[in-house]
Design an enzyme around this catalytic site. Structure first.
Site, PDB file in Angstrom:
ATOM      1  N   THR A   1      -8.405   6.702  -1.825  1.00 13.92           N
ATOM      2  CA  THR A   1      -9.766   6.170  -1.995  1.00 13.92           C
ATOM      3  C   THR A   1     -10.793   7.265  -1.747  1.00 13.92           C
ATOM      4  OG1 THR A   1      -9.510   5.334   0.257  1.00 13.92           O
ATOM      5  CG2 THR A   1      -9.323   3.730  -1.536  1.00 13.92           C
TER       6      THR A   1
ATOM      7  N   LYS B   1       0.793  14.347   1.490  1.00 17.15           N
ATOM      8  CA  LYS B   1      -0.557  14.661   1.011  1.00 17.15           C
ATOM      9  C   LYS B   1      -0.737  16.176   0.786  1.00 17.15           C
ATOM     10  CE  LYS B   1      -2.563  10.628   3.431  1.00 17.15           C
ATOM     11  NZ  LYS B   1      -3.141   9.774   2.377  1.00 17.15           N
TER      12      LYS B   1
ATOM     13  N   HIS C   1       0.795  -1.233   0.000  1.00 20.97           N
ATOM     14  CA  HIS C   1       0.000   0.000   0.000  1.00 20.97           C
ATOM     15  C   HIS C   1       0.824   1.277   0.000  1.00 20.97           C
ATOM     16  CE1 HIS C   1      -3.981  -1.854   0.896  1.00 20.97           C
ATOM     17  NE2 HIS C   1      -3.222  -2.797   1.431  1.00 20.97           N
TER      18      HIS C   1
ATOM     19  N   LYS D   1     -14.562   8.537  -3.533  1.00 24.36           N
ATOM     20  CA  LYS D   1     -15.792   8.878  -2.808  1.00 24.36           C
ATOM     21  C   LYS D   1     -16.307  10.249  -3.248  1.00 24.36           C
ATOM     22  CE  LYS D   1     -13.903   5.991   0.786  1.00 24.36           C
ATOM     23  NZ  LYS D   1     -13.063   5.937   1.998  1.00 24.36           N
TER      24      LYS D   1
ATOM     25  N   LYS E   1      -8.577  13.871   4.771  1.00 26.33           N
ATOM     26  CA  LYS E   1      -7.730  12.677   4.744  1.00 26.33           C
ATOM     27  C   LYS E   1      -6.775  12.786   5.909  1.00 26.33           C
ATOM     28  CE  LYS E   1      -6.305  13.917   0.519  1.00 26.33           C
ATOM     29  NZ  LYS E   1      -6.513  12.712  -0.262  1.00 26.33           N
ATOM     30  N   ARG E   2      -5.982  11.726   6.163  1.00 26.80           N
ATOM     31  CA  ARG E   2      -4.992  11.847   7.224  1.00 26.80           C
ATOM     32  C   ARG E   2      -4.033  13.000   6.918  1.00 26.80           C
ATOM     33  NH1 ARG E   2      -4.700   7.983  11.351  1.00 26.80           N
ATOM     34  NH2 ARG E   2      -2.885   9.185  11.982  1.00 26.80           N
TER      35      ARG E   2
HETATM   36  I1  GPV Z   1       1.286   1.359   4.283  1.00 28.65           I
HETATM   37  N1  GPV Z   1      -2.232   3.460   3.457  1.00 28.65           N
HETATM   38  C1  GPV Z   1      -2.759   3.701   4.707  1.00 28.65           C
HETATM   39  O1  GPV Z   1      -3.860   4.222   4.844  1.00 28.65           O
HETATM   40  N2  GPV Z   1      -2.066   3.334   5.816  1.00 28.65           N
HETATM   41  C2  GPV Z   1      -0.893   2.677   5.739  1.00 28.65           C
HETATM   42  O2  GPV Z   1      -0.291   2.344   6.772  1.00 28.65           O
HETATM   43  C3  GPV Z   1      -0.398   2.400   4.439  1.00 28.65           C
HETATM   44  C4  GPV Z   1      -1.056   2.820   3.326  1.00 28.65           C
HETATM   45  C5  GPV Z   1      -3.041   3.852   2.298  1.00 28.65           C
HETATM   46  C6  GPV Z   1      -2.324   4.574   1.174  1.00 28.65           C
HETATM   47  O3  GPV Z   1      -1.612   5.673   1.685  1.00 28.65           O
HETATM   48  C7  GPV Z   1      -3.396   5.044   0.189  1.00 28.65           C
HETATM   49  O4  GPV Z   1      -2.801   5.662  -0.923  1.00 28.65           O
HETATM   50  C8  GPV Z   1      -4.239   3.861  -0.261  1.00 28.65           C
HETATM   51  O5  GPV Z   1      -5.349   4.310  -1.016  1.00 28.65           O
HETATM   52  C9  GPV Z   1      -4.766   3.082   0.927  1.00 28.65           C
HETATM   53  O6  GPV Z   1      -3.705   2.707   1.788  1.00 28.65           O
HETATM   54  C10 GPV Z   1      -5.511   1.840   0.540  1.00 28.65           C
HETATM   55  O7  GPV Z   1      -4.766   1.073  -0.359  1.00 28.65           O
END
Ligand code: GPV
Length: 820
Positions: free
Chosen positions: A655, A553, A359, A659, A547-548
């Site tokens: 994601t 970001k 991810h 949305k 988002k976080r």
């Molecule tokens: I590694 N992501 C997350 O939320 N937490 C993590 O620890 C890790 C990856 C996220 C990515 O940052 C996003 O780009 C992605 O859409 C999401 O995982 C789901 O795949």
């Protein structure tokens, strides 16, 4: 329930009875929270019947099942979602109305189960929804944290973390399953004992500490198909008989230690997103839920099958990032030490059973456990990984003779560290990224050596989201409108949204569509008024970044641009400016200092701008406290502009972007993650794209970065904004408050390059794109067309599509069918 079976009067009676029996109260006397419990228990009654029916079906058909292993499941509230998937939402709403109860208010009483940080955890939740809806047998396996993601309070502009005691009043949807409890062992040492009968060495763990893992099951309801899968999350308890035993032996300290270990292990979700902190307790959490889940899975498999060598025919295990990668070694351990398989047999089964999803490419997220910590905590598991590593390195050497550099790069254990991603790739039969661009970067940059050696493992699965929660539940006005126009097939087949395309030239349809967005903006404006005390104009552009909080970001870029616009308006009060509301929502990991500074900056800018009467409310800035799944639904529905502005190459997928699209907000973004595919679907004319490409970013990075001074000293608007970080404009004259943020842009410190995330480099291009947004928005009908095209082209981004691809290419599951 499942609508045709729903009996309104019986349901009402049930709710009344629950309130009576649980609380000795009448409806009128009950609190909101009590009504929530009573309603949920009434709903659960029906769920249980279908849950049983699904389990009976699985018993009978013995289908291949996926176990989705994840440290995080960001489920969000269950009640409304369960009602929707049972196709009983409207009936229940009516029934409750007749009792003088407002379903929305009842839903708002549910604590938001936040057993996840952000995208990764929410993806797991969307996947479970899609698996059940598509009728595939699946278990989610995770941890029942006592405290989920912290609640965020904003005090004096700063984030304050408040514990989230989500289980305080009990969770009405879960069921404790004592009968499946398992022991999990930590520490001690391994004694090797030769067994003359089997002529094998036995590996026996001794002097260990252990805890009892007790599962709680939560129902995962498929949409309209009576399938109910299971999310199994593990709680930890002290092993009481051992406790007494130890106590009697006078080993009181050991007994207390075990008691504490149990309490600690499931105490809290680590709030780090995309970041590896290297905490021993985290490794304990990982082993705890992996060992318990695998033990339970093997028991279940062996009920029907006597040859564990064929495990992979009925079971597949997906590892959600590297967090569950201990599954590789634990499965080897169970197969060898418990089931008596030879190494090669065990390896054959394991490597046909486990698969890995990556991810992120962010280096700081890679899990690398120190060997001493690892071997102390998991001595037998460490031995197994050493052996996996030894055999793997042999393979690398025979494939690439003399290439010791490659061996060093690819080893699982190296420089005193255990590299979990390497273990996951070596053992996994599939390795996937989460968006096309991300997978390409994995293949050709981050995981190049592995791709060279085993290209057949690599594949892409572009993420998706569930339209049941993020449109049907979150945006009922738009959901009903879509159904009125194209029927309700989209609920389980989002590609049908493309039928909306014919309405982009229908003024009446566009007017209705616009009115719905307006109503949703009113709803969000009320929310903001209630929780932030800020009046926002629902006719202004709602420009949203939720988002976080993470440097990559680039919330910082967004707020710097707001500061730049503010300067412009102050300089040229006569200038035309379309009113804009900049909406932020973001949690920062508790220890992530720069992220927290960014939150403070956003709030300070909000304070200054929102209180400046001279700009006539042209700009408002709102930081929504405690961004989470429940308020996200309201926010997406109301957004005009979707800010997806990560430094290209850094966001694996995203994601939230999907949305927003589903809810009719065009993307303002970089060519990063799934944005690339969003633009491909919707057309570049229906998005606002800016900034460096991922190739350009990677190029700069491979050549020592770029020099932000070239921009800072040559672009006076930019210099002015950056200088305002340290001239007191947004800090009541305090020149130090934002010094670190300022430095991060213009000064190299230590290892860290100045402006690592190319904020100044992308600034002009971002400002231009924002200008294009404004121009486009002025044409109200033109904007509505763009927004509607986003809804019409979002079909690809359903998690139903993603899951179908996982099933076709990786899992090969059997279907299950449950009759009503
Ligand atoms: I590694 N992501 C997350 O939320 N937490 C993590 O620890 C890790 C990856 C996220 C990515 O940052 C996003 O780009 C992605 O859409 C999401 O995982 C789901 O795949």
């Amino acid at each position: 329930m499942y609508s045709k079976r729903f009996e309104k009067e019986a349901f009402k009676e049930e709710v009344k009875n629950n309130i009576k029996n649980l609380y000795r109260k009448t409806i009128e006397e009950a609190t909101g929270r009590q009504i929530f419990q009573a309603v949920s228990l009434a709903v659960k009654e029906t769920i249980i019947d279908y849950w049983l029916a699904t389990q009976a079906e699985m018993e009978k058909e013995d289908p291949k099942t996926v176990y989705y292993m994840s440290m995080e499941f960001l489920m969000g509230r269950a009640l409304g979602n369960n009602l929707i998937n049972m196709t009983a939402y409207k009936e229940v709403k009516e029934a409750l109305d007749e009792m003088g109860i407002d379903l929305n208010a009842v839903e708002d009483e549910e604590p938001d189960p936040a057993l996840g940080n952000g995208g990764l955890g929410r993806l797991a939740a969307c996947f479970l929804d899609s698996l059940a809806t598509l009728g595939y047998p699946a278990y989610g396996c995770g941890i029942r944290y006592r405290y989920g993601m912290f609640k965020q309070k904003i005090e004096n502009g700063y984030q304050v973390e408040v514990p989230d005691n989500w289980l305080k009043d009990g969770n009405p949807f879960e069921i404790r399953r004592d009968e499946y409890a398992k022991e999990v062992r930590f520490g001690g040492d391994v004694r090797i004992e030769y067994d003359p009968v089997t002529k094998r060495n036995n590996f026996i763990q001794e002097n260990y500490s252990s805890v009892l893992a007790v599962p709680y099951d939560m129902p995962i309801i498929g949409y309209g198909n009576h399938v109910v899968n299971t999310l199994r999350i593990w709680d930890a308890e002290a092993i009481t008989d051992f406790h007494l035993d130890a106590f009697n032996r006078g080993d009181y300290r050991h007994a207390v230690e075990q008691e504490n270990l149990a309490k600690m292990i499931v105490d809290v979700l680590y709030p780090c997103d995309d970041h590896y902190a290297g905490k021993e307790l985290r490794l304990k959490q990982q082993y705890f839920f992996i060992s318990a889940s695998l033990q339970a899975l093997l028991v279940r498999y062996k009920k029907k099958h006597d040859d564990v060598r064929k495990l992979h025919e009925k079971v597949t295990i997906q590892m959600n990032d590297t967090h569950p990668t201990l599954a590789v070694a634990e499965l080897m351990h169970l197969l060898i030490d418990q089931e008596g398989l030879e190494w090669d047999e065990a390896w054959d089964v394991t490597t046909k059973t486990v698969a890995y999803t990556n991810h992120t490419i962010m280096a700081e997220a890679l899990e690398k456990w120190p060997v001493d910590l690892f071997s102390r905590l998991l001595p037998r598991i460490y031995q197994i990984i050493q052996e996996i590593d030894r055999r793997f390195i042999e393979q690398v050497r025979s494939r690439y003779p003399g290439d010791e550099g490659r061996v060093a790069r690819m080893a699982i254990i190296r420089d005193g560290q255990v590299k979990m991603a390497h273990l996951a790739i070596v053992a996994g039969y599939s390795v996937n990224g989460v968006a096309r661009l991300h997978t390409e970067i994995l293949k050709h940059e981050e995981l190049k050596d592995f791709y060279d050696m085993m290209p057949e493992k690599f594949n892409n699965k572009t993420n998706g989201i569930t339209q049941r929660r993020f449109l049907m539940h979150g945006n009922p006005l738009l959901a009903d409108w879509v159904t009125k126009r194209i029927g309700d097939g989209w609920i389980t087949d989002l590609s049908q949204m493309s039928r909306l395309k014919k309405y982009v030239d229908d003024p009446k349809a566009l007017a209705e569509f616009r009115e719905i967005k307006y109503q949703n903006k009113l709803r969000l404006a009320e929310y903001i008024k209630k929780y932030n005390g800020i009046e926002v104009d629902p006719r202004s552009i709602f420009d949203v970044q939720v988002k976080r909080l993470h440097e990559y970001k680039r919330q910082f870029l967004n707020i710097l641009h707001v500061m730049y616009l503010y300067n412009q308006i102050k300089d040229h009060p006569e200038m035309y400016f379309y009113p804009r509301t900049f909406i932020f929502g973001a949690k920062a990991a508790a220890g992530y200092v720069r992220a927290k500074e960014t939150i403070k900056l956003i709030n300070s800018v909000a304070d200054v701008i929102n209180n400046d009467k001279s700009i006539n409310g042209k700009i408002k800035v709102v930081f929504i406290e405690d961004y989470r799944v429940s308020n996200a639904e309201i926010i997406f529905a109301a957004a005009d502009v979707s800010e997806q502005i990560s430094t290209a190459s850094k966001e694996a997928s995203g994601t939230g972007n999907m949305k927003f699209m589903l809810n009719g907000a065009p993307t303002l973004g970089t060519m990063d993650g799934a944005n690339v595919e969003i633009v491909e679907e919707v057309g570049i004319e229906n998005a606002f794209i800016f900034g460096l490409s991922s190739d350009e970013v990677i190029n700069f990075e491979n050549n020592g970065g770029y020099n932000p001074a070239d921009i800072y000293f040559n672009d006076w608007d930019i210099k002015r904004v950056v200088d305002q970080l340290i001239d007191g404009t947004y800090s009541n004259g305090d020149r130090e408050m934002y010094r670190d943020l300022y430095d991060s842009l213009v000064n190299t410190h230590g290892q860290e390059r100045a402006d690592r995330y190319f904020i100044l480099k992308d600034f002009r291009s971002y400002a231009d794109a924002q200008k294009r947004v404004e121009e486009a928005y002025k044409d109200r009908e033109g904007w509505a067309k763009k927004a509607l095209m986003n809804v019409a082209c979002c079909g690809k981004f359903s998690s139903d599509r993603t899951i179908q691809e996982y099933v076709d290419d990786i899992w090969h599951l059997d279907h299950i069918k449950v009759d009503a």
